[in-house]
Design a protein around this motif. Structure first.
Motif, PDB file in Angstrom:
ATOM      1  N   THR A  87       0.809  -1.185  -0.126  1.00 53.03           N
ATOM      2  CA  THR A  87      -0.112   0.109   0.090  1.00 53.03           C
ATOM      3  C   THR A  87       0.909   1.294   0.101  1.00 53.03           C
ATOM      4  O   THR A  87       0.261   2.277  -0.253  1.00 53.03           O
ATOM      5  CB  THR A  87      -0.893   0.009   1.188  1.00 53.03           C
ATOM      6  N   ARG A  89       2.024   2.765   2.355  1.00 54.80           N
ATOM      7  CA  ARG A  89       1.614   3.827   3.758  1.00 54.80           C
ATOM      8  C   ARG A  89       2.392   3.219   4.800  1.00 54.80           C
ATOM      9  O   ARG A  89       2.827   4.152   5.672  1.00 54.80           O
ATOM     10  CB  ARG A  89       0.369   3.589   3.998  1.00 54.80           C
TER      11      ARG A  89
ATOM     12  N   GLY B 275      -7.109  11.827   1.837  1.00 58.15           N
ATOM     13  CA  GLY B 275      -5.829  11.803   1.168  1.00 58.15           C
ATOM     14  C   GLY B 275      -4.958  10.766   0.829  1.00 58.15           C
ATOM     15  O   GLY B 275      -4.759  10.249  -0.040  1.00 58.15           O
ATOM     16  N   ARG B 276      -4.566  10.049   2.262  1.00 54.62           N
ATOM     17  CA  ARG B 276      -3.741   8.738   2.076  1.00 54.62           C
ATOM     18  C   ARG B 276      -4.371   7.587   2.484  1.00 54.62           C
ATOM     19  O   ARG B 276      -3.937   6.466   2.467  1.00 54.62           O
ATOM     20  CB  ARG B 276      -2.639   8.783   3.164  1.00 54.62           C
ATOM     21  N   GLY B 277      -5.938   7.738   2.252  1.00 57.70           N
ATOM     22  CA  GLY B 277      -6.743   6.407   2.551  1.00 57.70           C
ATOM     23  C   GLY B 277      -6.983   5.684   1.240  1.00 57.70           C
ATOM     24  O   GLY B 277      -6.871   5.924   0.123  1.00 57.70           O
ATOM     25  N   LEU B 278      -6.811   4.401   1.629  1.00 57.63           N
ATOM     26  CA  LEU B 278      -6.583   3.273   0.531  1.00 57.63           C
ATOM     27  C   LEU B 278      -7.939   3.476  -0.367  1.00 57.63           C
ATOM     28  O   LEU B 278      -7.915   3.244  -1.379  1.00 57.63           O
ATOM     29  CB  LEU B 278      -6.311   1.954   0.966  1.00 57.63           C
ATOM     30  N   GLU B 281      -8.072   6.177  -2.512  1.00 56.87           N
ATOM     31  CA  GLU B 281      -6.933   5.830  -3.731  1.00 56.87           C
ATOM     32  C   GLU B 281      -7.969   4.833  -4.797  1.00 56.87           C
ATOM     33  O   GLU B 281      -7.853   5.006  -5.977  1.00 56.87           O
ATOM     34  CB  GLU B 281      -6.014   5.275  -3.319  1.00 56.87           C
TER      35      GLU B 281
END
Lengths: 386, 376
Positions: A87, A89, B275-278, B281
């Motif tokens: 991912t 992240r 923003g950074r959430g899967l 995305e």
């Protein structure tokens, strides 16, 4: 006679310990070389989850089903870790540290719920007790063979067969994964197989040493061997030897001090690692220090040679090239100047002529090698002139 | 619920968990950013021998000496790991693994030694493996509070320095900061967090307590300030939730409950954080793919028309489907809604045909122009 062998409890314990060590070393060597050894930490914790799940489904606490279950749990751990990493992240180390605690927690909670009065409790899950391996035995022919010895023996053979059969492929995939892939081997599959074997070994070693001590056997002997050699096969052999030695030494120390045998065996692997770290022939601290000192000394002699060469046959030769000048011009103490000078004379770089110090041809060559390296190979000039 | 909050034990447990969440959130943020996530794992396992040594020295389950011991061996393991990786050819992972497993093994040996001496009060030691929140005494809170206060104060005082060292150690060194000292301080301070968590989650699971709040907080913020505050808040909330759950349920180990709640927060954060959430995305990518397919179909129709030198050339839908190997009905319907194509009859064939509208031609030329091949 064989019956005596299998009834000899200390021997059985040491043998089991040695087998745990050898089986773990066989897979651990490649994990350490690949820089993935902390995966064994994750796997050995998370198979607690696998063991509890398999136990809940089948009711079996050990045996082949458990080993297969553990192999799958190991795969699950690695798969979840790589999933998190993919991912982008989370970094790999953080991903490892997130996955195994979750699986481990679920395993412990399930134990809390279902296993209040079964023999796998949290304590044995984590620690194991190799001292009791001879209590659980199976009859083979006329002999009562400890169950752990049997399962560890089998796992050792499987790991050995894997390493021997795929030695070339493992070697290539470990040291140059890109080339292995380009040549059409499948380094990823090999790696997953390695991790499955690690998990299976972990569960086979479970009763004996528990989850956490298993990590010591996977990581420490190969690391110690890595400090001793550059050859892969030798690293495997040394790792196995260290495992056996740790098992024997750990057993006797544990009995003497009345402490956990498995724990003491793991501590001994650490002791051997420290020995390798300090006194290894090439990479040991002591060897590094000796080499460093040897170089420092050689440099001192070279300094003298260069100094003498610079002033050789010059008008001020008599005041520059004598022992007292070394002290003033090179800022060395009296004792040091004398020591270095003695060493130079011993090594045949310098000879004394009254007060004057003169270079031998070897000394002149040493100075020229530094000052005029392009003239290397030319004759270093005549013998000392009177 | 109110009665629950007035329960003395539960108050104690909740306060302890809050302290743990606070310190591990703050220090964990630095550890994760400095890519030292697994150091917490090593230090927490290595705290076990210290726990036992503290017990042996004090002769009883005295929290003060146990924590000092844990701090000492935890820090020692961290230094051993640094020594092994700096002074030998071992890599970081092997250094961590060696320090972790050998120190833990020493801990096991000491634990069995204590059990061998048959000390009556040794029963409390096992709780350090998995944590037993109910075992926390009110007096323990002062110790934990003191350590937390010290660590948080240290971070506040050296905020600027720690921040710089975490993000750009080379620049920090170039302006004359004592980088090594600061890095060692940050590393050793992880041991402080581990020490506070010993009674609550135990040595085995502290790794996740260091990592998880920080990873979750990182999802929601782009600044160190907000990340640290958020990590502390997440750590406190999950700590209190898990600890109270454990105290109420009686019999469930505290550590696993706290770890599972904080991991749940991590999962949610990874999925839905703005923003950074899967999830966002994935949605974005899905949307892009649909739009791209629409563009491809449109330009295919345009090229067919261009090839036939007929701007109103009716392309058969089956032909377009064959080009892509999948049904293009949805994409065509969407293009129709945007007024870029329209269905036309093409006698005598009964199948569906499409032709470009003037707007569609303009759009297709714009797309192809953007690709630099408008002459197609």
């Amino acid at each position: 006679m064989l019956a005596d062998f299998f009834n000899n409890a200390p021997l059985m314990i040491m043998l089991t310990g040695a087998l745990v060590g050898i089986a773990a070393t066989l897979v651990g060597t490649f994990l350490v070389l690949r820089g993935n050894s902390m995966l064994s930490d994750a796997i050995s914790h998370s198979i607690v989850f696998g063991i509890v799940i398999v136990w809940l489904i089948t009711g079996q606490q050990s045996g082949p089903v458990q080993i297969i279950g553990a192999a799958l749990t190991g795969l699950l751990t690695v798969f979840l870790t790589e999933l998190l990493v993919s991912t982008k992240r989370v970094k790999q180390d953080a991903a490892i540290g997130l996955v195994f605690p979750v699986l481990f927690s679920i395993g412990v909670l399930l134990l809390n719920v279902y296993a209040r009065d079964v023999h796998i409790d949290q304590h044995t899950v984590l620690l194991g007790e190799i001292g009791f391996v001879w209590l659980d035995t199976v009859d083979i022919g006329a002999y009562r063979v400890p169950e752990s010895l049997l399962s560890m023996g089998a796992m050792t053979l499987v790991n050995l067969a894997f390493v021997v059969l795929f030695y070339k492929e493992l070697k290539l995939a470990t040291f140059d994964a890109a080339l292995a892939k380009a040549l059409g081997f499948a380094p990823a599959i090999l790696f997953y197989a390695l991790l499955m074997l690690t998990s299976a070994t972990a569960v086979a070693a479970f009763d004996a040493v528990g989850a956490v001590l298993f990590i010591a056997f996977v990581i420490v002997p190969p690391s110690a061997a890595y400090l001793l050699t550059d050859r892969l096969w030798l690293m495997l052999v040394l790792g196995g030897t260290i495992s056996i030695a740790s098992s024997v030494a750990g057993y006797y120390l544990a009995v003497a001090w009345n402490v956990s045998i498995g724990g003491m065996m793991a501590v001994m692997t650490g002791a051997f690692l420290m020995l390798a770290f300090l006194f290894g022939p090439r990479y040991g601290l002591a060897a590094q220090e000796l080499r460093r000192r040897g170089q420092a000394r050689a440099n001192e002699c070279r300094t003298v040679a260069v100094h003498l060469y610079n002033h050789e046959d010059r008008p001020n030769q008599s005041e520059e090239n004598d022992a007292a000048a070394l002290k003033d011009h090179l800022h060395w103490s009296d004792a040091k100047a004398r020591e270095v000078l003695v060493r130079c004379i011993d090594q045949g770089l310098v000879i004394r002529q009254g007060d004057l110090l003169r270079l031998t041809s070897a000394g002149r060559a040493a100075a020229r090698a530094i000052l005029e390296p392009w003239r290397r190979g030319e004759p270093a000039g005549g013998e000392v002139r009177p | 619920m109110l009665a629950l909050l007035q329960d003395y034990t539960i108050q104690t447990v909740a306060m302890g968990a809050a302290l743990l969440g606070l310190i591990s959130g703050v220090l964990g943020s630095f550890a994760v950013l400095r890519k030292q996530s697994l150091l917490g794992d090593t230090i927490s396992h290595a705290a076990l021998p210290g726990v036992c040594l503290g017990f042996i020295v004090a002769g009883a389950r005295d929290l003060g000496s146990i924590l000092v011991g844990a701090l000492a061996t935890g820090a020692l393991a961290a230094l051993l790991m640094l020594l092994l990786t700096r002074k030998s050819r071992l890599k970081t992972d092997a250094g961590l693994g060696v320090a972790l497993s050998v120190f833990f093994a020493i801990g096991i040996v000491l634990l069995t030694y204590i059990q061998g001496t048959n000390n009556a009060s040794q029963g409390g030691l096992n709780s350090f493996l998995f944590g037993q929140a109910a075992a926390i005494l009110r007096s323990d809170l002062w110790v934990m509070g003191g350590i937390t206060a010290a660590a948080v104060t240290l971070v506040a005082v050296f905020w600027k320095e720690f921040k710089l060292v975490s993000f750009d150690p080379v620049f920090a060194a170039s302006i004359g900061l004592p980088v090594v000292a600061l890095e060692v301080t940050l590393t050793v301070m992880v041991a402080l967090a581990v020490v506070v968590g010993l009674e609550m989650v135990g040595v085995v699971l502290m790794a996740a307590m260091i990592i998880a709040p920080a990873v979750a907080a990182r999802q929601w913020s782009h600044r160190l300030e907000s990340m640290v505050l958020l990590a502390a808040a997440i750590g406190m909330a999950c700590g209190v939730f898990g600890a109270v759950l454990s105290a109420v349920s009686r019999g469930f180990a505290t550590g696993p409950l706290i770890i599972l709640s904080v991991s749940a927060v991590v999962l949610v954060s990874l999925l839905v954080a703005p923003g950074r959430g899967l999830a966002w995305e994935a949605a974005r990518r899905w949307d892009d793919r649909r739009r791209l397919q629409g563009q491809q179909v449109l330009t295919t129709l345009y090229r067919l028309a261009a090839r036939h030198r007929d701007p109103r050339y009716p392309s058969e839908q089956g032909t377009v489907d064959t080009y892509y190997g999948v049904g293009t009905q949805a994409a065509l319907a969407k293009l129709e809604r945007r007024g870029l194509v329209k269905p036309v009859p093409h006698a005598p064939e009964a199948t569906r045909h499409w032709e470009l509208t003037p707007a569609g031609i303009g759009e297709a030329e714009r797309i192809l122009g953007g690709l630099g091949r408008s002459e197609a």
